[in-house]
Design an enzyme around this catalytic site. Structure first.
Site, PDB file in Angstrom:
ATOM      1  NE  ARG A   1      -3.732   0.137  -0.005  1.00  0.00           N
ATOM      2  CZ  ARG A   1      -4.268   0.897  -1.224  1.00  0.00           C
ATOM      3  NH1 ARG A   1      -4.412  -0.081  -2.321  1.00  0.00           N
ATOM      4  NH2 ARG A   1      -4.864   1.773  -1.127  1.00  0.00           N
TER       5      ARG A   1
ATOM      6  CB  THR B   1       7.776   3.431   4.984  1.00  0.00           C
ATOM      7  OG1 THR B   1       7.661   2.062   4.725  1.00  0.00           O
ATOM      8  CG2 THR B   1       8.417   4.031   4.044  1.00  0.00           C
TER       9      THR B   1
ATOM     10  CB  CYS C   1       0.370   6.561   9.233  1.00  0.00           C
ATOM     11  SG  CYS C   1      -0.473   5.396  10.223  1.00  0.00           S
TER      12      CYS C   1
ATOM     13  CB  THR D   1      -0.988   1.680  19.526  1.00  0.00           C
ATOM     14  OG1 THR D   1      -0.453   2.481  18.454  1.00  0.00           O
ATOM     15  CG2 THR D   1      -1.005   2.546  20.792  1.00  0.00           C
TER      16      THR D   1
ATOM     17  NE  ARG E   1      -4.877  -1.921  12.916  1.00  0.00           N
ATOM     18  CZ  ARG E   1      -3.872  -2.676  12.886  1.00  0.00           C
ATOM     19  NH1 ARG E   1      -4.043  -3.500  12.007  1.00  0.00           N
ATOM     20  NH2 ARG E   1      -2.818  -2.357  13.568  1.00  0.00           N
TER      21      ARG E   1
ATOM     22  CG  ASN F   1      -4.115   5.206   7.156  1.00  0.00           C
ATOM     23  OD1 ASN F   1      -5.499   5.630   6.863  1.00  0.00           O
ATOM     24  ND2 ASN F   1      -4.098   3.800   6.632  1.00  0.00           N
TER      25      ASN F   1
END
Length: 352
Positions: A14, A124, A156, A224, A248, A330
């Site tokens: 993605r 990333t 993000c 998280t 989520r 995100n």
């Protein structure tokens, strides 16, 4: 011949595809090569041309002789499992962006840097084994081009939460708090109940078994890493005083953060609005945007800002308790910040 930043992309998930889409529109950047395990490059082109969330690409990616063709430009391809086995040096890449999220690639990125196959590598996500973790609007001014070669672009959530947290902490000193994030499903989750498989370490099962439940029918509470990533770039704060959790959510895009901070200095809602508005009007990159419109999550698709502060829910209780609600794309918004980092890092290259 124009001077451009020569970029290689490792992984077309993605984020990799979002970065590809952004880069081919940017005159400062040339994509030189892409490495992706999927052996069918026609399928690469298909997933680049068509996207369920962001729609059809406004140009067309084709293939020829095992290369991607975009706007007449030929892009090298390979299918190596390990990032250090790719011919980045032969391709003359300046910066490799690793978008796989795989821990092994972080470790192996050192090898290609030691061989001078690339000037810098950006990963990333937010591993510990890097020289520097960068969040635009927080610590990009602390980047050292002489010593920082393996760079994390963070995640993000931290990209959105970090700049807002820094502003509040710099001006009112955060004493304690709690942050709850709502994050859309990710590709490693299950359509139906199953094992909670790890993406970063192949074959490993998360001990958070609930994450293996159906992504489309549940809100799944989980720990998280968002605030741990924030603490890396704002080290004066820590988990000793700021807690966090995440849900989520059964949605495909757009994250949100519900932030509560108790600060040492007296503050009012007007103080906060003036602070954020001043930053918004003077920022050099699209970091913070304020909105008072009656919007819902999908209205924020395609926002290139790190964080959109929803002032409908901005509040101060007493004189020290702050409530802030953020929205962020995100995928697209985060990828825009990665592109900002690429340009910031390349600004120190003699050839750029």
């Amino acid at each position: 011949m124009k001077n451009t930043i020569k970029v290689g992309i490792n992984g077309l998930g993605r984020i990799g595809r979002q970065i590809f889409r952004l880069a081919i529109k940017d005159p400062q950047i040339d994509i030189i090569g892409v490495n992706e395990l999927n052996p069918d490059i026609k399928n690469w082109a298909y997933t680049l041309n068509y996207d369920t969330i962001y729609g059809k690409l406004d140009t067309t990616v084709t293939t020829k002789e095992n290369r991607l063709i975009v706007n007449g430009n030929r892009i090298n391809t390979s299918h190596e499992e390990d990032i250090d086995k790719v011919d980045w040096g032969t391709w003359n890449v300046d910066i490799v962006i690793d978008c796989t999220g795989i821990q092994k690639n972080v470790i192996n990125a050192r090898k290609l840097l030691e061989r001078n196959d690339a000037k810098k590598v950006i990963v990333t996500h937010s591993p510990d084994e890097v020289d520097f973790t960068m969040v635009m609007g927080v610590n990009d001014n602390k980047y050292n081009h002489k010593t920082d070669h393996l760079i994390s672009s963070s995640i993000c959530d931290a990209t959105a939460i970090g700049p807002v947290t820094k502003l509040i902490n710099d001006n009112f000193r955060i004493d304690s708090g709690y942050v709850t994030t709502l994050h859309p499903w990710l590709s490693y989750q299950n359509l139906m109940d199953g094992p909670s498989s790890s993406w970063a370490v192949a074959g490993e099962i998360f001990h958070h078994y609930a994450l293996g439940r159906s992504a489309i029918g549940n809100m799944i509470p989980k720990p998280t890493s968002a605030m741990d990533a924030v603490f890396k770039v704002i080290p004066s704060l820590s988990s000793k005083s700021i807690g966090s959790l995440s849900y989520r959510t059964p949605t495909q895009i757009i994250g949100s953060a519900d932030i509560t901070y108790i600060v040492n200095s007296k503050v009012s809602k007007d103080n906060l609005i003036k602070l954020f508005k001043c930053y918004e009007e003077n920022q050099s990159n699209p970091i913070i945007k304020m909105s008072n419109e009656p919007l819902v999550s999908l209205d924020y698709i395609g926002e290139d800002y790190s964080a959109i502060i929803d002032t409908r829910w901005l509040d101060v209780i007493g004189e020290n308790l702050i409530k802030v609600v953020l929205w962020y794309d995100n995928e697209y918004g985060y990828s825009c910040k990665v592109m900002c980092q690429v340009k910031h890092i390349a600004s120190f290259f003699n050839s750029i």
